[in-house]
Design a protein around this motif. Structure first.
Motif, PDB file in Angstrom:
ATOM      1  N   LEU A  55       0.819  -1.208   0.000  1.00 27.52           N
ATOM      2  CA  LEU A  55       0.000   0.000   0.000  1.00 27.52           C
ATOM      3  C   LEU A  55       0.854   1.259   0.000  1.00 27.52           C
ATOM      4  O   LEU A  55       0.529   2.246  -0.682  1.00 27.52           O
ATOM      5  N   ALA A  56       1.939   1.238   0.735  1.00 28.29           N
ATOM      6  CA  ALA A  56       2.822   2.412   0.767  1.00 28.29           C
ATOM      7  C   ALA A  56       3.435   2.674  -0.603  1.00 28.29           C
ATOM      8  O   ALA A  56       3.522   3.811  -1.073  1.00 28.29           O
ATOM      9  N   LEU A  57       3.889   1.571  -1.248  1.00 29.15           N
ATOM     10  CA  LEU A  57       4.459   1.745  -2.590  1.00 29.15           C
ATOM     11  C   LEU A  57       3.411   2.236  -3.581  1.00 29.15           C
ATOM     12  O   LEU A  57       3.693   3.077  -4.439  1.00 29.15           O
ATOM     13  N   LEU A  58       2.216   1.721  -3.464  1.00 29.94           N
ATOM     14  CA  LEU A  58       1.146   2.170  -4.365  1.00 29.94           C
ATOM     15  C   LEU A  58       0.841   3.639  -4.164  1.00 29.94           C
ATOM     16  O   LEU A  58       0.666   4.403  -5.133  1.00 29.94           O
ATOM     17  N   LEU A  59       0.791   4.085  -2.935  1.00 28.75           N
ATOM     18  CA  LEU A  59       0.533   5.493  -2.671  1.00 28.75           C
ATOM     19  C   LEU A  59       1.676   6.372  -3.174  1.00 28.75           C
ATOM     20  O   LEU A  59       1.463   7.466  -3.705  1.00 28.75           O
ATOM     21  N   LEU A  60       2.919   5.872  -3.047  1.00 29.41           N
ATOM     22  CA  LEU A  60       4.068   6.652  -3.499  1.00 29.41           C
ATOM     23  C   LEU A  60       4.056   6.818  -5.013  1.00 29.41           C
ATOM     24  O   LEU A  60       4.237   7.929  -5.533  1.00 29.41           O
ATOM     25  N   PHE A  61       3.834   5.728  -5.738  1.00 34.25           N
ATOM     26  CA  PHE A  61       3.845   5.807  -7.190  1.00 34.25           C
ATOM     27  C   PHE A  61       2.637   6.571  -7.732  1.00 34.25           C
ATOM     28  O   PHE A  61       2.723   7.235  -8.761  1.00 34.25           O
ATOM     29  N   SER A  62       1.523   6.489  -7.048  1.00 28.63           N
ATOM     30  CA  SER A  62       0.360   7.252  -7.514  1.00 28.63           C
ATOM     31  C   SER A  62       0.498   8.742  -7.216  1.00 28.63           C
ATOM     32  O   SER A  62      -0.187   9.564  -7.818  1.00 28.63           O
ATOM     33  N   SER A  63       1.403   9.116  -6.323  1.00 28.07           N
ATOM     34  CA  SER A  63       1.640  10.535  -6.035  1.00 28.07           C
ATOM     35  C   SER A  63       2.640  11.153  -7.012  1.00 28.07           C
ATOM     36  O   SER A  63       2.700  12.379  -7.137  1.00 28.07           O
ATOM     37  N   PHE A  64       3.429  10.339  -7.709  1.00 27.90           N
ATOM     38  CA  PHE A  64       4.417  10.844  -8.670  1.00 27.90           C
ATOM     39  C   PHE A  64       3.814  10.824 -10.067  1.00 27.90           C
ATOM     40  O   PHE A  64       3.227   9.820 -10.482  1.00 27.90           O
ATOM     41  N   GLN A  65       3.942  11.945 -10.783  1.00 27.74           N
ATOM     42  CA  GLN A  65       3.371  12.053 -12.118  1.00 27.74           C
ATOM     43  C   GLN A  65       4.398  12.697 -13.047  1.00 27.74           C
ATOM     44  O   GLN A  65       4.884  13.798 -12.770  1.00 27.74           O
ATOM     45  N   LEU A  66       4.726  12.033 -14.148  1.00 25.75           N
ATOM     46  CA  LEU A  66       5.677  12.553 -15.134  1.00 25.75           C
ATOM     47  C   LEU A  66       4.905  13.062 -16.357  1.00 25.75           C
ATOM     48  O   LEU A  66       4.166  12.302 -16.995  1.00 25.75           O
ATOM     49  N   ILE A  67       5.086  14.370 -16.664  1.00 25.57           N
ATOM     50  CA  ILE A  67       4.394  15.012 -17.783  1.00 25.57           C
ATOM     51  C   ILE A  67       5.394  15.198 -18.923  1.00 25.57           C
ATOM     52  O   ILE A  67       6.497  15.713 -18.717  1.00 25.57           O
ATOM     53  N   GLY A  68       5.022  14.777 -20.139  1.00 25.73           N
ATOM     54  CA  GLY A  68       5.889  14.904 -21.306  1.00 25.73           C
ATOM     55  C   GLY A  68       6.061  16.348 -21.743  1.00 25.73           C
ATOM     56  O   GLY A  68       5.344  17.257 -21.309  1.00 25.73           O
ATOM     57  N   GLU A  69       7.044  16.535 -22.630  1.00 28.58           N
ATOM     58  CA  GLU A  69       7.352  17.893 -23.087  1.00 28.58           C
ATOM     59  C   GLU A  69       6.195  18.514 -23.865  1.00 28.58           C
ATOM     60  O   GLU A  69       5.979  19.715 -23.805  1.00 28.58           O
ATOM     61  N   GLN A  70       5.447  17.727 -24.600  1.00 27.30           N
ATOM     62  CA  GLN A  70       4.345  18.232 -25.404  1.00 27.30           C
ATOM     63  C   GLN A  70       3.007  18.162 -24.676  1.00 27.30           C
ATOM     64  O   GLN A  70       1.976  18.431 -25.282  1.00 27.30           O
ATOM     65  N   GLN A  71       3.022  17.802 -23.416  1.00 24.16           N
ATOM     66  CA  GLN A  71       1.779  17.586 -22.682  1.00 24.16           C
ATOM     67  C   GLN A  71       1.610  18.614 -21.566  1.00 24.16           C
ATOM     68  O   GLN A  71       2.571  19.270 -21.146  1.00 24.16           O
ATOM     69  N   ARG A  72       0.373  18.730 -21.121  1.00 25.08           N
ATOM     70  CA  ARG A  72       0.016  19.475 -19.922  1.00 25.08           C
ATOM     71  C   ARG A  72      -0.909  18.576 -19.109  1.00 25.08           C
ATOM     72  O   ARG A  72      -1.788  17.909 -19.653  1.00 25.08           O
ATOM     73  N   GLY A  73      -0.697  18.579 -17.791  1.00 21.05           N
ATOM     74  CA  GLY A  73      -1.502  17.730 -16.916  1.00 21.05           C
ATOM     75  C   GLY A  73      -2.562  18.530 -16.175  1.00 21.05           C
ATOM     76  O   GLY A  73      -2.238  19.497 -15.488  1.00 21.05           O
ATOM     77  N   VAL A  74      -3.802  18.127 -16.310  1.00 20.66           N
ATOM     78  CA  VAL A  74      -4.917  18.775 -15.615  1.00 20.66           C
ATOM     79  C   VAL A  74      -5.230  17.952 -14.371  1.00 20.66           C
ATOM     80  O   VAL A  74      -5.633  16.781 -14.474  1.00 20.66           O
ATOM     81  N   VAL A  75      -5.023  18.538 -13.202  1.00 18.36           N
ATOM     82  CA  VAL A  75      -5.216  17.835 -11.933  1.00 18.36           C
ATOM     83  C   VAL A  75      -6.662  18.011 -11.483  1.00 18.36           C
ATOM     84  O   VAL A  75      -7.170  19.144 -11.410  1.00 18.36           O
ATOM     85  N   LEU A  76      -7.306  16.889 -11.166  1.00 21.92           N
ATOM     86  CA  LEU A  76      -8.677  16.884 -10.654  1.00 21.92           C
ATOM     87  C   LEU A  76      -8.656  16.398  -9.214  1.00 21.92           C
ATOM     88  O   LEU A  76      -8.138  15.307  -8.925  1.00 21.92           O
TER      89      LEU A  76
END
Length: 368
Positions: A55-76
């Motif tokens: 569960l800790a690893l799942l929470l850690l990886f779900s908190s990290f987000q990598l956005i590409g150079e041509q992308q924008r991330g919309v946080v909900l």
């Protein structure tokens, strides 16, 4: 009772305190009863530790987000817009608290269509539309309207119909550039009003054709239009060539006439001035002036006639010379003794000039 007698109490206290044996195959008192030792230990307490690590690893990886150079991330956050993530590594609250929707903000999208339009002069023409656009605002692109791409297609067709409907058929077929510029501005204003989050990078009208039923007639009209334009261009080229030449000839003629005018006026003024000076010299020395006039007249007559004159007494011999003889050799210097008997005509002219000068001098004396 003997200590080893069944059912006896003496000497058997220790045996009575023993725990009863668990029957083979029974449930026993724990989760791992009946399992081998390691598995029984895992189920007894170690599995919960592994669950917590996962569960800790799942929470850690779900908190990290990598956005590409041509992308924008919309946080909900709980389904509501929160912020925009820029390209690179980013952190957010773990799912299900926050989620990210990636939008390609630099990709150039293309929309092409063939729109039938009624022109201002009531002619139907099929106009090809080509629109290039990209996402300018990811938030409005996702939440400003239901389907931003479909909204752009409908708005593009509406803008083209509006602009083409205000123009005549000739403009639509031969001069679509200004119509495309105005249609692009109209489309961008509509997209901003509808909050699509899209930005138009280019709108062109590459082709416009009449319906197939009347295409032969339109081809003939276009051919006649091209012939007309060719003839106009040829006429303009001819005018551009002939008009400067005619203007140059007119300017040259005016310049020549002006020079001739100035030369004649200057010569007349010089002759008048010369006559005035000659009259004054004649008053002072009549004989000398008369003789000088006679010699100048003889020299002029001989120079212009290009002839050699020889004579003895009253006998004259005229020998004509070639026309170019005067160009190669200078005129001979003649003295009064050489030509006096041979020029009665020149003498008469000198006498006439002498009489005119005498009359002029007499008039001036009478006036005084």
């Amino acid at each position: 009772m003997a200590w080893n007698t069944p059912g006896g109490n003496s000497g058997g206290g220790a045996d009575n305190n023993r725990a009863p044996r668990t029957p083979r195959g029974g449930n026993g008192g724990g989760w791992g009863g009946g399992l081998p030792g390691p598995l029984r230990d895992l189920f007894d307490g170690g599995i919960w530790r592994w669950v917590l690590v996962a569960l800790a690893l799942l929470l850690l990886f779900s908190s990290f987000q990598l956005i590409g150079e041509q992308q924008r991330g919309v946080v909900l956050r709980f389904g509501e817009y929160s912020r925009i993530l820029q390209p690179g590594p980013n952190f957010k609250l773990p799912w299900p608290l926050e989620s990210v929707v990636k939008v390609n903000a630099t990709q150039i999208k293309t929309f092409s269509s063939n729109v039938p339009v009624l022109t201002r002069d009531e002619n139907i023409v099929n106009v090809s539309v080509n629109v290039q656009y990209r996402v300018d605002d990811p938030r409005e692109y996702l939440f400003g309207t239901v389907d931003a791409d479909q909204m752009l297609e409908q708005s593009a067709q509406s803008a083209v119909r509006e602009q083409v409907g205000r123009a005549d058929l000739n403009t639509v077929l031969n001069n679509r550039g200004p119509l495309a510029v105005v249609a692009e501005q109209r489309l961008q204003a509509s997209l901003k009003t509808y909050k699509t989050g899209l930005s138009v990078t280019g709108l062109t009208l590459p082709d416009a054709r009449p319906p197939e039923e009347v295409k032969p007639a339109f081809d003939e009209v276009n051919g006649a239009q091209q012939v007309k334009e060719r003839l106009i261009n040829e006429a303009q080229a001819y005018a551009a060539k002939v008009v400067p030449e005619a203007r140059g000839q007119a300017s040259r003629a005016r310049t020549t006439a002006e020079g001739y005018k100035q030369a004649i006026v200057a010569r007349a003024e010089g002759d008048a001035r010369r006559f005035t000076l000659l009259q004054g010299e004649y008053k002072n020395a009549p004989e000398v002036t008369r003789k000088r006039l006679w010699l100048e007249t003889v020299q002029q007559v001989l120079a212009e006639n290009r002839k050699v004159i020889g004579g003895d007494g009253r006998q004259l011999i005229y020998v004509p010379m070639p026309a170019d003889a005067g160009k190669t050799s200078a005129a001979p210097q003649l003295t009064p003794e050489m030509v006096a008997p041979a020029l009665p005509a020149a003498t008469d002219s000198i006498r006439n000039a002498d009489r005119s000068v005498s009359r002029s001098a007499s008039r001036e004396e009478a006036g005084r």
